[in-house]
Structure formats: C-alpha cells, structure tokens
Design a protein around this motif. Structure first.
Motif, mmCIF file in Angstrom:
data_model
loop_
_atom_site.group_PDB
_atom_site.id
_atom_site.type_symbol
_atom_site.label_atom_id
_atom_site.label_comp_id
_atom_site.label_asym_id
_atom_site.label_seq_id
_atom_site.Cartn_x
_atom_site.Cartn_y
_atom_site.Cartn_z
ATOM 1 N N ARG A 1 4.084 -5.256 -3.475
ATOM 2 C CA ARG A 1 4.865 -5.413 -2.237
ATOM 3 C C ARG A 1 4.461 -6.675 -1.484
ATOM 4 O O ARG A 1 5.288 -7.329 -0.858
ATOM 5 C CB ARG A 1 4.651 -4.203 -1.311
ATOM 6 N N ARG A 2 3.180 -6.993 -1.515
ATOM 7 C CA ARG A 2 2.651 -8.102 -0.736
ATOM 8 C C ARG A 2 2.669 -9.430 -1.485
ATOM 9 O O ARG A 2 2.324 -10.467 -0.916
ATOM 10 C CB ARG A 2 1.208 -7.789 -0.315
ATOM 11 N N GLY A 3 3.015 -9.394 -2.791
ATOM 12 C CA GLY A 3 2.970 -10.613 -3.589
ATOM 13 C C GLY A 3 1.557 -11.134 -3.734
ATOM 14 O O GLY A 3 1.314 -12.347 -3.762
ATOM 15 N N ALA A 4 0.597 -10.206 -3.838
ATOM 16 C CA ALA A 4 -0.821 -10.564 -3.896
ATOM 17 C C ALA A 4 -1.413 -10.188 -5.245
ATOM 18 O O ALA A 4 -0.936 -9.275 -5.913
ATOM 19 C CB ALA A 4 -1.586 -9.842 -2.784
ATOM 20 N N ALA B 1 4.316 -1.770 6.960
ATOM 21 C CA ALA B 1 4.353 -0.826 5.840
ATOM 22 C C ALA B 1 5.700 -0.110 5.769
ATOM 23 O O ALA B 1 6.260 0.081 4.683
ATOM 24 C CB ALA B 1 3.223 0.193 5.983
ATOM 25 N N ALA B 2 6.227 0.290 6.926
ATOM 26 C CA ALA B 2 7.521 0.969 6.947
ATOM 27 C C ALA B 2 8.642 0.023 6.512
ATOM 28 O O ALA B 2 9.546 0.417 5.768
ATOM 29 C CB ALA B 2 7.801 1.519 8.345
ATOM 30 N N ALA C 1 -6.041 3.143 -7.724
ATOM 31 C CA ALA C 1 -5.666 1.923 -8.440
ATOM 32 C C ALA C 1 -4.150 1.797 -8.557
ATOM 33 O O ALA C 1 -3.589 0.702 -8.412
ATOM 34 C CB ALA C 1 -6.308 1.909 -9.826
ATOM 35 N N LEU C 2 -3.471 2.894 -8.820
ATOM 36 C CA LEU C 2 -2.007 2.861 -8.908
ATOM 37 C C LEU C 2 -1.387 2.473 -7.572
ATOM 38 O O LEU C 2 -0.464 1.655 -7.511
ATOM 39 C CB LEU C 2 -1.474 4.221 -9.362
ATOM 40 N N LEU C 3 -1.895 3.071 -6.499
ATOM 41 C CA LEU C 3 -1.361 2.746 -5.181
ATOM 42 C C LEU C 3 -1.687 1.309 -4.802
ATOM 43 O O LEU C 3 -0.874 0.609 -4.186
ATOM 44 C CB LEU C 3 -1.921 3.712 -4.138
ATOM 45 N N ALA C 4 -2.870 0.843 -5.179
ATOM 46 C CA ALA C 4 -3.257 -0.541 -4.895
ATOM 47 C C ALA C 4 -2.340 -1.517 -5.627
ATOM 48 O O ALA C 4 -1.964 -2.565 -5.087
ATOM 49 C CB ALA C 4 -4.708 -0.774 -5.310
#
Length: 305
Positions: free
Chosen positions: A32-35, A176-177, A23-26
């Motif tokens: 990052r994705r603005g989602a 991702a990079a 959940a933290l990584l999500a």
C-alpha cells in the motif's frame, strides 16, 4: 534529482504462527505504501555463547542455520504471494526488543506478532510487542493471533483520540482508512474529574449533558482538519463517558485496524498497566497500530497559569 527511497516496513520474525501472520500484514502494508519490506530476525546468542545441544553438536551453529532457514523460507513465500514487492532479510545478533527498536529508527512502520495471553503474568512481565511499542520511534503494528475468535470480513478503522496530542494517531488512522477505502470511527471518552454526584454541586458546568456536548465539540474540532484533507473517508464520531480501553475494544470488535497513540506514562510497571495502549494491545482481536505522540507542554512549577 533522484527521489529518496522510501523507508522500509520492518517485520520481526521468530518462526511462530503469529509472526507469520504479522509478515503477511506487513507485506500488505508495504504494498500500500510503495515501500520495501524488511524481514528481521533477532538472534539472541552472541558469538562464544554455549547453546545446550547433544554431544558433538554445535548448538549455536545449529540455531543460526535454523534462523537463516526461517528468514529464507519467509522471504520466498512473500515474494511468491506478493510479486513485485521488494523483500530483503536480515539476521541480527541481540535481544528481540533491542533489535526491533533499533530498526525502528530508520523504518516507517514496524510489524510484529503478539504472543499475549492476556494473563496477569504476561501483562506485568511484558511481551516483546509491548516493549517495542513503548520505545520505538516509528509506529508499531501489533498483530494478534486469535484463532478461536476470528471475525471474518473485518472492515473499518478505529482510532482513539484523547486530545490535540493525538493528532499524529488521527492522521495515521485517516491515511489507513483512505488506503483501504473503508470508513473510520473516531472514539473519544471522558470522565468527570470529581467522582459521584459531588460534581453537580461543585460546578454546574461539569454536569453530564454539558460535559458531553463539550467533549463532542472537542472531538469534532480535532477531526475536522483531517476530514478536510481526506474527504473521501467517511467518519463516525463516538463520544462516551466511560473508560477508553473498554470503548475502543468494543468499537473494534469487527474492525480491521485499531489505532492508538503512545505517550510516556511515569510510574514503572504499575503505571504501564494502567495505560489504554497496553490494555488494547493485550486484549484486541484486530491488529493495533501504536503511534508515538507528543505530550502537551506543561508550564514549569511556580509559573503563572
């Protein structure tokens, strides 16, 4: 015209520590994705199911309350840690793999924890993570919990590239990079179609040195278009004559993300066990992003070469 709302990043919860790590990584990925972030908990007891409980207690109702509490607690914690992030939650009846695969149809990424022990039993029976990674229509990010072998200060993205069919995985790795501002390692492996020294007599063109140069050229050609689109990403290309899973796991020892493609492999359970994707899912110490890729078209039987 109103811009279309981005598809959500979905994370599967079950109250376990590895699901909390996912959940933290999500949440980081969604930021990052603005989602928006969607927390999803599968409730495996349909209405009318009898759940064992002490006399006088409704076991199913109690489990339902506990599931809602898990979702509410996780949502509150993520909103606190990631202010401004849109977080919503859903409790859905069904088995976890089915619920998550269904959610993947309208998501841009599905995240979930891996409970893999790496044992033969786990590999044969399959975990929820492996089941979702095999069937989801969108990329799946599997987050392992490896407390005893945690590497602090992980950095970099590693991607496995087999051939042109892995272009989607390569693109996901470059993105991702770029989002992380870190370097990318593109890994390609090869093996002689003829074992042992026999290949030297059969065809000089498949000698080790010639084959190595050919495979290096193949990887360079596949990487070049993405390197042109995202020139800010430093790329190191690694080509080894070895098993793909072993090289990828070695390259990802200190990486923060490993990206692999997922293609259908016939052969049932044993065929699944032999796949590079399942091997790294069960053994990687960093998150693994599994990207659906398209198999190259094969000519029909009897067609001219």
């Amino acid at each position: 015209m109103t811009a279309a709302r981005p598809a959500p990043v979905v994370v599967g919860l079950d109250g376990s520590p590895d699901a909390s790590a996912a959940a933290l990584l999500a949440a980081e990925e969604a930021g990052r994705r603005g989602a928006p972030l969607e927390l999803l908990l599968a409730f495996p007891w349909p209405a009318g199911t009898r759940v064992p409980a002490p006399e006088g207690f409704d076991g199913r109702a109690a489990m339902h309350v506990m599931a809602e509490l898990v979702l509410e607690t996780a949502a509150d914690e993520l909103r606190r840690r990631f202010p401004g992030l849109s977080v919503r939650s859903r409790l859905v009846e069904g088995k976890a793999p089915d619920v998550l695969v269904a959610a993947a149809r309208s998501a841009q990424l599905v995240c979930l924890g891996s409970r893999s022990t790496g044992s033969l039993e786990d590999a044969v029976l399959g975990s929820t993570a492996a089941a979702v990674a095999r069937a989801a229509e969108c990329p799946v990010l599997v987050v392992p919990l490896r407390a005893r072998i945690t590497v602090t200060g992980r950095s970099g993205v590693v991607v496995g590239v087999d051939g042109p069919e892995d272009d989607a995985a390569l693109g996901a790795a470059f993105a991702a990079a770029a989002a992380r501002g870190c370097p990318l390692v593109a890994v390609h492996t090869w093996r002689h179609p003829v074992p042992g020294p026999a290949h030297l007599a059969l065809d000089p063109l498949v000698g080790a040195e010639a084959a190595q140069r050919r495979e290096e050229s193949l990887l360079a050609d596949l990487v070049a278009p993405w390197a042109t689109r995202l020139p800010e990403v430093p790329v190191r290309q690694v080509v080894e004559r070895a098993r793909a899973a072993e090289v990828l796991l070695s390259a990802a020892l200190t990486a923060e993300l490993l990206v692999v493609g997922r293609r259908h492999r016939p052969g049932g359970v044993l065929g699944t066990l032999r796949s590079t994707t399942n091997a790294v899912l069960h053994r990687a110490g960093c998150p693994v992003q599994v990207v659906p890729v398209t198999e190259p078209a094969r000519p029909p039987a009897g067609a001219p070469a």
